[in-house]
Scaffold this motif. Structure first.
Motif, short mmCIF file in Angstrom:
data_model
loop_
_atom_site.label_atom_id
_atom_site.label_comp_id
_atom_site.label_asym_id
_atom_site.label_seq_id
_atom_site.Cartn_x
_atom_site.Cartn_y
_atom_site.Cartn_z
N PRO A 1 -8.60 -1.18 -13.68
CA PRO A 1 -7.12 -0.74 -13.52
C PRO A 1 -6.19 -0.88 -11.98
O PRO A 1 -6.34 0.46 -12.19
N GLY A 2 -6.61 -1.61 -11.11
CA GLY A 2 -5.81 -0.78 -10.11
C GLY A 2 -7.07 -0.38 -8.80
O GLY A 2 -7.89 -0.44 -9.36
N GLY A 3 -6.00 -0.37 -7.84
CA GLY A 3 -6.63 -0.45 -6.37
C GLY A 3 -7.22 1.69 -6.68
O GLY A 3 -8.27 2.16 -6.28
N THR A 4 -6.26 2.19 -7.64
CA THR A 4 -6.16 4.18 -7.75
C THR A 4 -7.25 4.08 -8.29
O THR A 4 -8.15 4.94 -8.06
N SER A 5 -7.70 3.16 -9.73
CA SER A 5 -8.52 3.84 -10.24
C SER A 5 -10.22 3.21 -9.87
O SER A 5 -10.93 3.73 -10.03
N THR B 1 -2.35 10.93 4.55
CA THR B 1 -3.26 9.60 4.11
C THR B 1 -1.97 10.40 2.43
O THR B 1 -0.95 11.13 3.32
N TRP B 2 -2.21 9.56 1.97
CA TRP B 2 -1.75 9.06 -0.03
C TRP B 2 -1.23 10.65 -0.39
O TRP B 2 -2.56 11.22 -0.64
N PRO B 3 -0.51 10.65 -1.00
CA PRO B 3 -0.55 12.32 -1.89
C PRO B 3 -1.61 12.25 -3.26
O PRO B 3 -1.76 13.56 -3.33
N ASN B 4 -2.05 11.17 -3.17
CA ASN B 4 -2.83 11.11 -4.66
C ASN B 4 -4.74 10.76 -4.54
O ASN B 4 -5.59 11.29 -5.15
N HIS B 5 -4.88 11.00 -3.15
CA HIS B 5 -6.24 10.98 -2.46
C HIS B 5 -6.94 11.84 -2.64
O HIS B 5 -7.79 12.36 -3.08
N GLY B 6 -5.99 13.22 -2.32
CA GLY B 6 -6.90 14.58 -2.18
C GLY B 6 -7.44 15.24 -4.30
O GLY B 6 -8.32 15.12 -3.95
N CYS C 1 -2.83 -1.79 6.92
CA CYS C 1 -1.65 -1.48 7.22
C CYS C 1 -1.58 -0.57 5.70
O CYS C 1 0.10 -0.05 5.23
N HIS C 2 -2.46 0.59 5.65
CA HIS C 2 -3.04 1.49 4.01
C HIS C 2 -2.45 3.23 4.79
O HIS C 2 -2.00 3.85 3.82
N ASN C 3 -2.65 3.19 5.52
CA ASN C 3 -2.09 4.51 6.21
C ASN C 3 -0.86 4.45 6.71
O ASN C 3 -0.03 3.69 7.06
N VAL D 1 -13.98 2.09 2.15
CA VAL D 1 -12.34 1.97 2.82
C VAL D 1 -11.93 1.88 1.40
O VAL D 1 -11.80 0.66 0.42
N ASP D 2 -10.18 2.03 1.84
CA ASP D 2 -9.24 1.90 0.15
C ASP D 2 -8.50 1.53 0.90
O ASP D 2 -7.36 1.55 1.40
N MET D 3 -8.21 -0.31 0.90
CA MET D 3 -7.76 -1.62 1.01
C MET D 3 -6.41 -2.44 0.30
O MET D 3 -6.77 -2.51 -1.60
N ALA D 4 -5.14 -1.83 0.34
CA ALA D 4 -4.09 -2.55 -0.59
C ALA D 4 -3.23 -3.49 0.32
O ALA D 4 -2.35 -3.93 -0.50
N TYR D 5 -3.42 -3.87 1.23
CA TYR D 5 -2.30 -4.75 1.48
C TYR D 5 -3.11 -5.57 3.02
O TYR D 5 -2.46 -6.13 3.57
N ALA E 1 -10.71 -1.76 -3.65
CA ALA E 1 -8.98 -2.71 -3.28
C ALA E 1 -8.78 -3.86 -4.49
O ALA E 1 -8.17 -2.95 -5.92
N SER E 2 -6.79 -3.48 -3.74
CA SER E 2 -5.76 -3.51 -4.80
C SER E 2 -5.36 -4.64 -4.70
O SER E 2 -5.20 -5.13 -3.37
N CYS E 3 -5.16 -5.86 -5.87
CA CYS E 3 -4.34 -6.04 -5.40
C CYS E 3 -2.08 -6.28 -5.68
O CYS E 3 -2.04 -7.36 -6.49
N SER E 4 -1.95 -5.34 -6.04
CA SER E 4 -0.92 -5.23 -6.23
C SER E 4 -0.01 -5.27 -6.00
O SER E 4 1.12 -5.93 -5.87
N LYS E 5 -0.01 -5.08 -4.44
CA LYS E 5 1.09 -5.02 -3.21
C LYS E 5 0.64 -6.89 -2.46
O LYS E 5 1.16 -7.43 -2.88
N ASN E 6 0.08 -7.41 -2.50
CA ASN E 6 -0.41 -8.88 -1.78
C ASN E 6 0.02 -10.33 -2.88
O ASN E 6 -0.32 -11.34 -2.94
N ASP F 1 -0.06 -5.32 -13.76
CA ASP F 1 -1.31 -6.10 -14.27
C ASP F 1 -2.04 -4.93 -13.96
O ASP F 1 -2.88 -5.13 -15.18
N ARG F 2 -1.96 -4.41 -13.00
CA ARG F 2 -2.94 -3.15 -12.86
C ARG F 2 -4.35 -4.30 -12.93
O ARG F 2 -5.47 -4.54 -13.15
N VAL F 3 -4.63 -4.65 -11.69
CA VAL F 3 -5.47 -5.44 -10.94
C VAL F 3 -6.28 -4.88 -9.44
O VAL F 3 -5.77 -4.55 -8.41
C1 LIG Z 1 -4.12 5.63 -2.77
C2 LIG Z 1 -3.91 4.46 -2.65
N1 LIG Z 1 -4.81 3.30 -2.66
C3 LIG Z 1 -4.81 2.31 -3.36
C4 LIG Z 1 -3.55 1.94 -3.91
C5 LIG Z 1 -2.96 0.87 -4.34
O1 LIG Z 1 -1.81 0.09 -5.92
P1 LIG Z 1 -1.80 0.23 -6.75
O2 LIG Z 1 -3.52 1.17 -7.84
O3 LIG Z 1 -1.26 0.10 -7.55
O4 LIG Z 1 -3.22 -0.80 -7.65
C6 LIG Z 1 -2.27 2.97 -4.64
C7 LIG Z 1 -1.37 2.29 -4.62
O5 LIG Z 1 -0.06 2.86 -4.01
C8 LIG Z 1 -2.74 4.17 -3.80
O6 LIG Z 1 -2.27 5.21 -3.99
#
Ligand SMILES: Cc1ncc(COP(=O)(O)O)c(C=O)c1O
Length: 395
Positions: free
Chosen positions: A98-102, A126-131, A178-180, A207-211, A239-244, A250-252
């Motif tokens: 369900p999305g790249g985050t999970s 980095t993103w606040p949720n990585h830690g 483009c994700h940093n 590799v966390d790939m979102a863009y 990898a995430s399909c949220s952005k591209n 929809d959480r892909v």
């Molecule tokens: C660390 C990280 N990776 C990947 C993503 C990819 O996004 P999503 O979980 O909406 O697919 C996000 C969301 O912004 C994120 O914070």
């Protein structure tokens, strides 16, 4: 039972989204959350997505469960998009998430199964949720230097010195194109040097790939990832399909492990087992949209055209803001904003200055000065730049 539940600390980005929504000022500007916006400030459903959804609606004859890994067509299409044939499919284990985050969490859980408590090297910005994602899996995040704030560019020496200390069995988290959050990407040469360094240290890249598609193009943006996969025995990917694909809600996403062929089957089973322990089956609709688009030449061409439009709008905004900042501050200190890629840049502002921008000017950005260029209406670039110049002067 829950009397002793500690008060949760809200994720800063979610709190910022809420504060913006509640701000009554009509001229407020949202440069915070990482969502693409068009010139009207909307995040539209892409035309290719609408067309794929219409097709799915007409043709889908069951919504029964699929396998734990998700739809095979989606997994194959994503393997092609991400890896472009850089490694044989016999080396690739993947599950839909369900999305790249999970997917990030799933990969951390996978690592924790074999190396509980291991170190995950994460770029200092980095993103606040990585830690929290890493900690929740019982792993230890350790920062490596990344940004040379004065140059608005990569701190190459710092990064390579820090990563040189990574040990075999440790994991190095790298942002795909483009994700940093700094807007600073690794060049093809940097990726090659990272691959060589990891080969010598024995640490595993993640590799966390979102863009993919927001930088130079779909293939160029995955070049670093493909190089790692072709050169190293093991590469982990979220990898995430949220952005591209604009499929945010929809959480892909996909969690993928590129491993030696004889390990593939056990990795695939382990990833599916982790899904079973949390969400069981990944959401299907968005993944089906993605595989429908990628599997149809006309829809794929339409999607790429729309993605190109997004990329070019972000670049236009970057130039507009860089020009306006130059005019408002009389200096080129923030000129790197125009040269960086993707939606994000970090402006050299203190947390107090960011607060002042929000409270006095209705301009929202992350507390470390990170701005989303897609949130900018170019006709307001002057307003943003003048406000930034003002808070910088008053510091
Ligand atoms: C660390 C990280 N990776 C990947 C993503 C990819 O996004 P999503 O979980 O909406 O697919 C996000 C969301 O912004 C994120 O914070």
């Amino acid at each position: 039972m829950f009397e002793t539940l500690p008060a949760p600390k809200m994720d800063g980005i979610i709190a910022l989204m809420q504060a913006y929504a509640e701000d009554p000022r009509a001229d407020k500007i949202d440069l915070g959350v990482g969502v693409y916006r068009d010139a009207q400030g909307r995040t539209p459903v892409m035309r290719a997505v609408k067309a794929a959804e219409a097709r799915i609606l007409a043709e889908q004859d069951s919504k029964s469960y699929l396998s734990l890994a998700g739809d095979a067509a989606f997994l194959n299409a994503m393997e092609g998009l991400l890896l472009g044939g850089a490694v044989p499919s016999a080396r690739v284990a993947a599950v839909g998430t369900p999305g790249g985050t999970s997917a990030v969490r799933q990969i951390c859980d996978l690592v924790a199964k074999v190396r509980p408590g291991t170190t995950v090297w994460v770029s200092a910005q980095t993103w606040p949720n990585h830690g929290p994602l890493i900690a929740a899996a019982g792993l230890q995040a350790r920062p490596y230097r990344y940004l040379d704030a004065d140059a608005g560019a990569l701190d190459r020496d710092g990064m390579f010195a820090d990563l040189g200390a990574a040990q075999p069995g440790e994991v190095v988290l790298l942002h795909g194109c483009c994700h940093n959050p700094t807007g600073v990407d690794l060049s093809p040469q940097d990726w090659a040097e990272v691959a060589a360094l990891l080969e010598s240290t024995g640490a595993t890249p993640f590799v966390d790939m979102a863009y993919q598609g927001f930088g130079e193009g779909l293939d160029a943006d995955a070049g670093g990832l493909r190089h790692l996969a072709a050169r190293l025995p093991e590469v982990l990917i979220a990898a995430s399909c949220s952005k591209n694909f604009g499929l945010y809600r929809d959480r892909v996403g996909i969690a993928m492990a590129v491993v030696p062929e004889n390990n593939r089957a056990s990795l695939a089973t382990s990833l599916a087992g982790l899904s079973r322990q949390s969400f069981a089956f990944p959401p299907d609709h968005g993944g089906r949209v993605v595989s429908t688009i990628l599997g149809d030449p006309l829809l794929r061409a339409q999607w790429q055209e729309e993605l190109d439009e997004m990329r070019s709008r972000v670049q236009t905004n970057r130039r507009a803001l860089a020009d306006a900042l130059r005019a408002a501050t009389g200096s080129d200190r923030m000129g790197s904003v125009a040269a960086q890629q993707g939606m994000f840049s970090i402006l050299p502002l203190s947390e107090a200055q960011v607060t002042q921008l929000r409270e006095e000017h209705g301009i929202y950005m992350l507390w470390d000065g990170r701005v989303n260029m897609a949130g900018l209406d170019p006709s307001r670039a002057g307003d943003v730049a003048r406000a930034v110049a003002q808070v910088m002067r008053s510091a």
